[in-house]
Design an enzyme around this catalytic site. Structure first.
Site, PDB file in Angstrom:
ATOM      1  N   HIS A  50       1.062  -1.147  -0.248  1.00 30.85           N
ATOM      2  CA  HIS A  50       0.126  -0.082  -0.076  1.00 30.85           C
ATOM      3  C   HIS A  50       0.978   1.385  -0.150  1.00 30.85           C
ATOM      4  CE1 HIS A  50      -3.608  -2.056   0.052  1.00 30.85           C
ATOM      5  NE2 HIS A  50      -3.351  -2.778   1.209  1.00 30.85           N
ATOM      6  N   ARG A  75       7.166  -6.439   2.771  1.00 34.48           N
ATOM      7  CA  ARG A  75       5.979  -6.950   2.161  1.00 34.48           C
ATOM      8  C   ARG A  75       5.785  -6.762   0.623  1.00 34.48           C
ATOM      9  NH1 ARG A  75      -0.411  -5.527   4.096  1.00 34.48           N
ATOM     10  NH2 ARG A  75       0.067  -3.302   3.516  1.00 34.48           N
ATOM     11  N   ASP A  89      16.636 -11.990  -2.398  1.00 34.39           N
ATOM     12  CA  ASP A  89      18.228 -11.657  -3.204  1.00 34.39           C
ATOM     13  C   ASP A  89      18.509 -10.376  -2.963  1.00 34.39           C
ATOM     14  OD1 ASP A  89      17.779 -13.834  -6.315  1.00 34.39           O
ATOM     15  OD2 ASP A  89      18.193 -14.159  -4.107  1.00 34.39           O
ATOM     16  N   GLU A 154      -6.678 -12.277   6.493  1.00 41.63           N
ATOM     17  CA  GLU A 154      -7.341 -10.888   6.453  1.00 41.63           C
ATOM     18  C   GLU A 154      -8.740 -10.990   5.467  1.00 41.63           C
ATOM     19  OE1 GLU A 154      -4.667  -8.069   5.031  1.00 41.63           O
ATOM     20  OE2 GLU A 154      -3.913  -9.120   3.693  1.00 41.63           O
ATOM     21  N   ASP A 180      -8.605  -5.089   6.074  1.00 39.77           N
ATOM     22  CA  ASP A 180      -9.259  -6.013   5.118  1.00 39.77           C
ATOM     23  C   ASP A 180     -10.153  -6.957   5.621  1.00 39.77           C
ATOM     24  OD1 ASP A 180      -6.226  -5.584   3.450  1.00 39.77           O
ATOM     25  OD2 ASP A 180      -8.213  -5.298   2.290  1.00 39.77           O
TER      26      ASP A 180
HETATM   27  O1  LIG Z   1      -5.480  -5.140   5.963  1.00 40.40           O
HETATM   28  C1  LIG Z   1      -4.813  -4.663   7.063  1.00 40.40           C
HETATM   29  O2  LIG Z   1      -5.154  -4.053   8.123  1.00 40.40           O
HETATM   30  C2  LIG Z   1      -3.352  -4.702   6.790  1.00 40.40           C
HETATM   31  O3  LIG Z   1      -3.126  -5.238   5.868  1.00 40.40           O
HETATM   32  C3  LIG Z   1      -2.802  -3.877   7.618  1.00 40.40           C
HETATM   33  C4  LIG Z   1      -2.783  -2.590   7.228  1.00 40.40           C
HETATM   34  O4  LIG Z   1      -4.055  -2.153   6.700  1.00 40.40           O
HETATM   35  C5  LIG Z   1      -1.849  -1.956   6.044  1.00 40.40           C
HETATM   36  O5  LIG Z   1      -2.193  -2.701   4.940  1.00 40.40           O
HETATM   37  C6  LIG Z   1      -2.023  -0.643   5.736  1.00 40.40           C
HETATM   38  O6  LIG Z   1      -3.210  -0.296   5.179  1.00 40.40           O
END
Ligand SMILES: O=C(O)C(=O)C[C@H](O)[C@@H](O)CO
Length: 268
Positions: A50, A75, A89, A154, A180
């Protein structure tokens, strides 16, 4: 025993049950990442899902935080074995993979982070930063054992498979994505909705029951403290971009008038 340069102290801290307090980096910038790396956090999340973070800027962030004790967790935007190979890597040792919903996906992701015979990670670190271009000549002996793999559950489907995902050999921890998850459970924008909180609390117990580390992001201090008290083991307690918004907004209001920005409910 892995040499100091290769030992993943974050992975071993999670395994030893030590709670790790982190900061979410969404600025996608190596300069601000270094500022945050010196702040005293145990880990930093370099968010390629994000934030406008690409491989080059992720490399620069890894290099800027390397001199500091804070451990970098990276991530990718999705659990793609090609992206995982590239991130390992360039020297990432700990990965947070979003949107995991099945144990089959979990098993594939474990194999994507391991060299054969345990997995299918392509061999090329000898010419890459991961093995410091060949200077870490025992890298291949330790790489599989020192990678820390954290999967994000999530969605409702992920929750339905949580125990099998958490129990997957090679998974070190499960991160509960409240933003999420709240949307998936029908409460978009409400990570503190009672149904979401209940699901998170039950999930923490399930993950611990599998002998793995539960993790999450909570920018509200009371919320984060509550989940830590339930045994959450890697918890990000702030986001660099949100901290900048609040600090600059409040400073301007102190001189230009206006009430400080309210302490809003945790956006995550
Ligand atoms: O769904 C979530 O909560 C995440 O994945 C962590 C935070 O939302 C991050 O993705 C920032 O939006």
């Amino acid at each position: 025993m892995a040499p100091e340069m290769l030992a993943n102290t974050f992975k071993s801290a999670l395994k030893d049950g030590q709670q790790q307090i982190g900061l979410w980096l969404a600025m996608a910038d190596p300069y601000s990442a270094e500022i945050c790396a010196g702040s005293g956090f145990d880990w930093l999340l370099l968010d390629g899902e994000h934030s406008p973070l690409d491989l080059r800027t992720m490399l620069a962030q890894l290099q800027s935080v390397a001199p500091y004790p804070a451990h970098a967790v990276v991530r990718p935007p999705i659990g793609d074995p090609v992206l995982i190979k590239q991130m390992l890597d360039i020297g990432a040792q700990s990965l947070l993979i979003p949107m995991v919903e099945t144990p089959q996906q979990a098993e594939m992701l474990v194999r994507a982070t391991r060299y054969p015979p345990q997995g299918f990670r392509g061999v090329g670190a000898g010419i890459a930063r991961a093995a410091r271009w060949g200077r870490l000549d025992t890298y291949m002996d330790h790489a599989n054992g020192e990678v820390c793999l954290l999967l994000q559950v999530e969605t409702r489907a992920g929750l339905d498979n949580l125990e099998a995902i958490a129990a997957t050999e090679g998974v070190d921890g499960v991160f509960l994505g409240a933003a999420d998850l709240s949307a998936s459970l029908g409460h978009p924008g409400q990570p503190q909705h009672p149904e979401v909180v209940d699901a998170m609390e039950k999930a923490i117990a399930i993950i611990l029951g599998c002998g793995k580390a539960p993790g999450l992001l909570a920018t509200d201090e009371a919320v984060a403290t509550g989940y830590l008290a339930l045994g959450a083991r890697f918890v990000a307690v702030g986001v660099d971009a949100l901290l900048l918004v609040k600090a600059t907004q409040d400073l301007a209001r102190r001189f230009k008038g206006g009430a400080p920005s309210a302490t809003t409910a945790s956006p995550y």
